[in-house]
Design a protein around this motif. Structure first.
Motif, PDB file in Angstrom:
ATOM      1  N   GLU A  87       0.724  -1.219  -0.046  1.00 50.95           N
ATOM      2  CA  GLU A  87      -0.079  -0.073  -0.092  1.00 50.95           C
ATOM      3  C   GLU A  87       0.681   1.344   0.006  1.00 50.95           C
ATOM      4  O   GLU A  87       0.437   2.293  -0.699  1.00 50.95           O
ATOM      5  N   GLN A  88       2.100   1.386   0.760  1.00 50.42           N
ATOM      6  CA  GLN A  88       2.905   2.410   0.692  1.00 50.42           C
ATOM      7  C   GLN A  88       3.474   2.418  -0.478  1.00 50.42           C
ATOM      8  O   GLN A  88       3.785   3.803  -0.804  1.00 50.42           O
ATOM      9  N   ILE A  89       3.808   1.715  -1.371  1.00 47.11           N
ATOM     10  CA  ILE A  89       4.464   1.735  -2.443  1.00 47.11           C
ATOM     11  C   ILE A  89       3.268   2.337  -3.488  1.00 47.11           C
ATOM     12  O   ILE A  89       3.697   3.325  -4.173  1.00 47.11           O
ATOM     13  N   TYR A  90       2.041   1.900  -3.412  1.00 48.49           N
ATOM     14  CA  TYR A  90       1.075   2.391  -4.222  1.00 48.49           C
ATOM     15  C   TYR A  90       0.855   3.866  -3.999  1.00 48.49           C
ATOM     16  O   TYR A  90       0.980   4.652  -4.758  1.00 48.49           O
ATOM     17  N   ARG A  91       0.915   3.918  -2.639  1.00 46.26           N
ATOM     18  CA  ARG A  91       0.732   5.603  -2.088  1.00 46.26           C
ATOM     19  C   ARG A  91       1.912   6.534  -2.962  1.00 46.26           C
ATOM     20  O   ARG A  91       1.632   7.608  -3.201  1.00 46.26           O
ATOM     21  N   ALA A  92       3.046   5.935  -2.657  1.00 46.47           N
ATOM     22  CA  ALA A  92       4.025   6.709  -3.245  1.00 46.47           C
ATOM     23  C   ALA A  92       3.968   6.931  -4.631  1.00 46.47           C
ATOM     24  O   ALA A  92       4.192   7.982  -5.118  1.00 46.47           O
ATOM     25  N   THR A  93       3.417   6.197  -5.437  1.00 44.61           N
ATOM     26  CA  THR A  93       3.279   6.420  -6.949  1.00 44.61           C
ATOM     27  C   THR A  93       1.967   7.379  -7.069  1.00 44.61           C
ATOM     28  O   THR A  93       2.057   8.573  -7.732  1.00 44.61           O
ATOM     29  N   THR A  94       1.037   7.531  -6.174  1.00 51.70           N
ATOM     30  CA  THR A  94       0.017   8.571  -6.457  1.00 51.70           C
ATOM     31  C   THR A  94       0.560   9.886  -5.836  1.00 51.70           C
ATOM     32  O   THR A  94       0.238  10.785  -6.340  1.00 51.70           O
ATOM     33  N   ILE A  95       1.554   9.895  -4.773  1.00 48.16           N
ATOM     34  CA  ILE A  95       1.937  10.997  -4.244  1.00 48.16           C
ATOM     35  C   ILE A  95       2.925  11.792  -5.416  1.00 48.16           C
ATOM     36  O   ILE A  95       3.062  12.917  -5.361  1.00 48.16           O
ATOM     37  N   LEU A  96       3.922  10.943  -6.192  1.00 44.77           N
ATOM     38  CA  LEU A  96       4.832  11.258  -7.015  1.00 44.77           C
ATOM     39  C   LEU A  96       3.963  11.758  -8.250  1.00 44.77           C
ATOM     40  O   LEU A  96       4.518  12.796  -9.092  1.00 44.77           O
TER      41      LEU A  96
END
Length: 160
Positions: free
Chosen positions: A143-152
């Motif tokens: 989930e944090q990896i997915y969230r990182a893509t959304t933040i970027l």
């Protein structure tokens, strides 16, 4: 840059496996435009060695063999840094921008990761002081990896 999750232990079919797959599928879809790829999980057998030190050494060797040379290593470790989602995303972005070929996240076995593997880490990451089941840590990392893509990408999924 490839994103890899390398784990000790095999996750059985069920809700946790489905959540990991769902978050990594989302990350794949959004990550392409960001220069991120892979989002692969490699599972490695738990060592059957008697001594914890030997188990950690064998498991660490298996994890290290799963990553390409030059990969940046992020180890999940309760003694690591507790980063905000924005800081984790920024770290991935910096690694990508510096030309890093792969960013590998390690989840060790029940005994943790050997000091020799921990010394190779570029980042020791903690999800807090509490102890979580291995399956949930894998879900949280995905989930944090997915969230990182959304933040970027500036996607509204992440609302601080």
């Amino acid at each position: 840059m490839r994103i890899l999750i390398c784990c000790i232990g095999r996750m059985k079919a069920g809700a946790e496996r489905e959540l990991v797959a769902r978050y990594l599928d989302r990350a794949k879809a959004g990550g392409r435009a960001l220069g991120l790829s892979g989002f692969d999980v490699s599972e490695h057998a738990e060592s059957s060695a008697r001594r914890p030190e030997d188990r950690m050494a064998e498991e660490g060797g298996a994890l290290l063999s799963a990553v390409p040379p030059g990969a940046r290593l992020c180890l999940l470790d309760p003694r690591g840094k507790s980063l905000t989602s924005e800081d984790f995303a920024a770290r991935i972005g910096r690694e990508r921008d510096s030309g890093t070929g792969a960013f590998a996240c390690f989840i060790g076995g029940a005994d943790g990761l050997s000091p020799q593997v921990r010394e190779k880490a570029d980042l020791l990451l903690s999800f807090g002081a509490a102890t979580f089941p291995h399956q949930l840590v894998r879900v949280m990392l995905a989930e944090q990896i997915y969230r990182a893509t959304t933040i970027l990408s500036g996607h509204p999924y992440h609302r601080a």
